[in-house]
Design an enzyme around this catalytic site. Structure first.
Site, mmCIF file in Angstrom:
data_model
loop_
_atom_site.group_PDB
_atom_site.id
_atom_site.type_symbol
_atom_site.label_atom_id
_atom_site.label_comp_id
_atom_site.label_asym_id
_atom_site.label_seq_id
_atom_site.Cartn_x
_atom_site.Cartn_y
_atom_site.Cartn_z
ATOM 1 N N LEU A 15 11.121 1.450 6.841
ATOM 2 C CA LEU A 15 10.476 1.966 5.637
ATOM 3 C C LEU A 15 11.180 3.238 5.172
ATOM 4 O O LEU A 15 11.414 4.129 5.989
ATOM 5 C CB LEU A 15 9.001 2.282 5.933
ATOM 6 C CG LEU A 15 8.213 2.646 4.680
ATOM 7 C CD1 LEU A 15 7.816 1.396 3.916
ATOM 8 C CD2 LEU A 15 6.980 3.462 5.025
ATOM 9 N N LYS A 38 6.341 -1.734 1.885
ATOM 10 C CA LYS A 38 5.161 -1.181 2.569
ATOM 11 C C LYS A 38 4.017 -2.195 2.442
ATOM 12 O O LYS A 38 3.090 -2.038 1.634
ATOM 13 C CB LYS A 38 4.801 0.193 1.980
ATOM 14 C CG LYS A 38 4.029 1.071 2.957
ATOM 15 C CD LYS A 38 4.072 2.517 2.519
ATOM 16 C CE LYS A 38 3.144 3.421 3.312
ATOM 17 N NZ LYS A 38 3.288 3.428 4.756
ATOM 18 N N TYR A 57 0.821 -1.213 0.000
ATOM 19 C CA TYR A 57 0.000 0.000 0.000
ATOM 20 C C TYR A 57 0.851 1.258 0.000
ATOM 21 O O TYR A 57 2.076 1.199 0.137
ATOM 22 C CB TYR A 57 -0.942 -0.009 1.214
ATOM 23 C CG TYR A 57 -0.309 0.340 2.547
ATOM 24 C CD1 TYR A 57 0.528 -0.549 3.222
ATOM 25 C CD2 TYR A 57 -0.544 1.580 3.156
ATOM 26 C CE1 TYR A 57 1.096 -0.223 4.452
ATOM 27 C CE2 TYR A 57 0.012 1.910 4.387
ATOM 28 C CZ TYR A 57 0.835 1.006 5.028
ATOM 29 O OH TYR A 57 1.406 1.331 6.233
ATOM 30 N N GLU A 94 12.609 2.588 13.753
ATOM 31 C CA GLU A 94 11.628 3.617 13.405
ATOM 32 C C GLU A 94 10.443 3.522 14.346
ATOM 33 O O GLU A 94 10.460 2.740 15.299
ATOM 34 C CB GLU A 94 11.184 3.449 11.939
ATOM 35 C CG GLU A 94 10.564 2.102 11.646
ATOM 36 C CD GLU A 94 10.145 1.921 10.182
ATOM 37 O OE1 GLU A 94 9.915 2.914 9.484
ATOM 38 O OE2 GLU A 94 10.037 0.755 9.765
HETATM 39 N N1 PDD Z 1 2.777 5.091 7.520
HETATM 40 N N2 PDD Z 1 7.551 3.876 8.860
HETATM 41 C C1 PDD Z 1 6.398 3.173 8.914
HETATM 42 C C2 PDD Z 1 6.423 1.810 9.520
HETATM 43 C C3 PDD Z 1 5.191 3.733 8.416
HETATM 44 O O1 PDD Z 1 4.065 3.013 8.447
HETATM 45 C C4 PDD Z 1 5.209 5.049 7.870
HETATM 46 C C5 PDD Z 1 3.993 5.720 7.332
HETATM 47 C C6 PDD Z 1 6.434 5.745 7.854
HETATM 48 C C7 PDD Z 1 6.560 7.143 7.260
HETATM 49 O O2 PDD Z 1 6.521 7.111 5.855
HETATM 50 P P1 PDD Z 1 5.994 8.360 5.008
HETATM 51 O O3 PDD Z 1 6.790 9.534 5.426
HETATM 52 O O4 PDD Z 1 6.246 7.956 3.589
HETATM 53 O O5 PDD Z 1 4.519 8.539 5.331
HETATM 54 C C8 PDD Z 1 7.576 5.128 8.332
HETATM 55 C C9 PDD Z 1 1.566 5.554 6.894
HETATM 56 C C10 PDD Z 1 1.321 7.024 7.028
HETATM 57 C C11 PDD Z 1 0.408 4.694 7.344
HETATM 58 O O6 PDD Z 1 0.636 3.498 7.464
HETATM 59 O O7 PDD Z 1 -0.707 5.204 7.520
#
Ligand code: PDD
Length: 286
Positions: A202, A146, A33, A178
């Site tokens: 991620l 992801k 996703y 993270e």
């Molecule tokens: N999640 N690390 C993880 C495990 C995440 O699920 C996310 C973001 C990030 C940050 O990535 P980005 O800056 O590309 O949003 C890091 C999204 C927002 C979610 O699962 O809703």
């Protein structure tokens, strides 16, 4: 206006969108996703999100069902159907519908789904800083993908909520990785540090933009491994994500981070981030 979603080529009311119970996303969590912020009706950092989507699809061996321009057209139509403005767009691609069998099905089209919901500016609570807990990273070794299978992230996030905190910060083998849904930054003596990209975290789009903003403004930012011990002496800690932007962490496991309020380096970076967003709204940057 009713919420319109995209499902396998059609734009339909969310209530009318139906997926088979045999979808491998439902049965196995077999899919990937993206979450993309929309500002003033436009997809923020779209090419970076589509590149990461492609990497995730390659990582799980699902063929990308759409070209870059195909994705852009579908997502833009979806945003327009939902009234433009500021939205949070979610899309997922699963390995499709097939009788339950662990091995990949043959000649099965993937299921493509996208939805978009109104998004407001990060709340006052987020700006004032959040509490976090520190937990062992119990996830698999392909965290750069992801994947929609998020059970470990969900369990750790709920553990944080149960402890009256907002985010769970994770470590593996003594090194920080993270947050459960965010990337992590640690600041000491004005130097910003974030863990390097690897299979253990991620590659966040917001993380990359923070690093880019530091580069563009001669702010010292390092991408290197961070030990759990370094958290104890940190002046500031932040988490970043597309929907929450840059959020100061002011307490970890009931111990104050620095002076226990959002710090000066965060104020500088959030100002640069907001400026960048405003430039994007004005159509001056991607
Ligand atoms: N999640 N690390 C993880 C495990 C995440 O699920 C996310 C973001 C990030 C940050 O990535 P980005 O800056 O590309 O949003 C890091 C999204 C927002 C979610 O699962 O809703």
């Amino acid at each position: 206006m009713s919420n319109i979603v995209y499902l396998n080529g059609d734009f339909v009311a969310a209530a009318d969108a139906k997926v088979s119970v045999l979808d491998r996303g439902f049965v196995f969590g077999d899919g990937v996703y993206e979450v993309i912020p929309i500002y003033s009706g436009h997809l923020f950092r779209l090419n970076y999100h589509l590149k990461r989507l492609n990497d995730s699809l390659n990582g799980v061996r699902i063929e990308n069902p759409l070209s870059t321009s195909g994705w852009a057209e579908v997502l833009t139509t979806l945003i327009d159907n939902n009234g433009g403005g500021d939205q949070s767009l979610y899309l997922q691609v699963t390995r499709g519908v097939a009788p339950r069998d662990h091995r990949f099905p043959q000649n099965t089209p993937p299921t493509i789904f996208a939805m978009s919901n109104p998004m407001s500016e990060p709340s006052a609570e987020l700006k004032a800083g959040i509490r976090a807990i520190l937990v062992e990273d119990i996830r698999w070794k392909l965290c750069n993908i992801k994947a929609i299978a998020l059970l470990p992230n969900i369990l750790l996030r709920q553990q944080a909520v149960d402890a009256q905190a907002t985010e769970a910060l994770m470590y593996r083998d003594g090194l920080l990785t993270e947050g459960s849904a965010s990337n992590l930054f640690v600041i000491k003596d004005g130097i910003i540090v974030t863990p390097p990209k690897s299979n253990l975290l991620l590659p966040g789009i917001t993380r990359d933009l923070v690093v880019e903003l530091c580069d563009n403004h001669q702010i010292h930012c390092e991408q290197r491994e961070i030990s759990v011990k370094e958290l104890e002496n940190a002046d500031e800690v932040w988490v970043t994500s597309s929907t929450k932007e840059i959020v100061p962490v002011i307490e970890i496991d009931d111990i104050k981070v620095g002076s226990g309020i959002p710090g000066p380096v965060w104020k500088r970076l959030i100002t640069l981030y907001r400026d960048y967003k405003n430039q994007f709204r004005a159509g001056n940057v991607q």
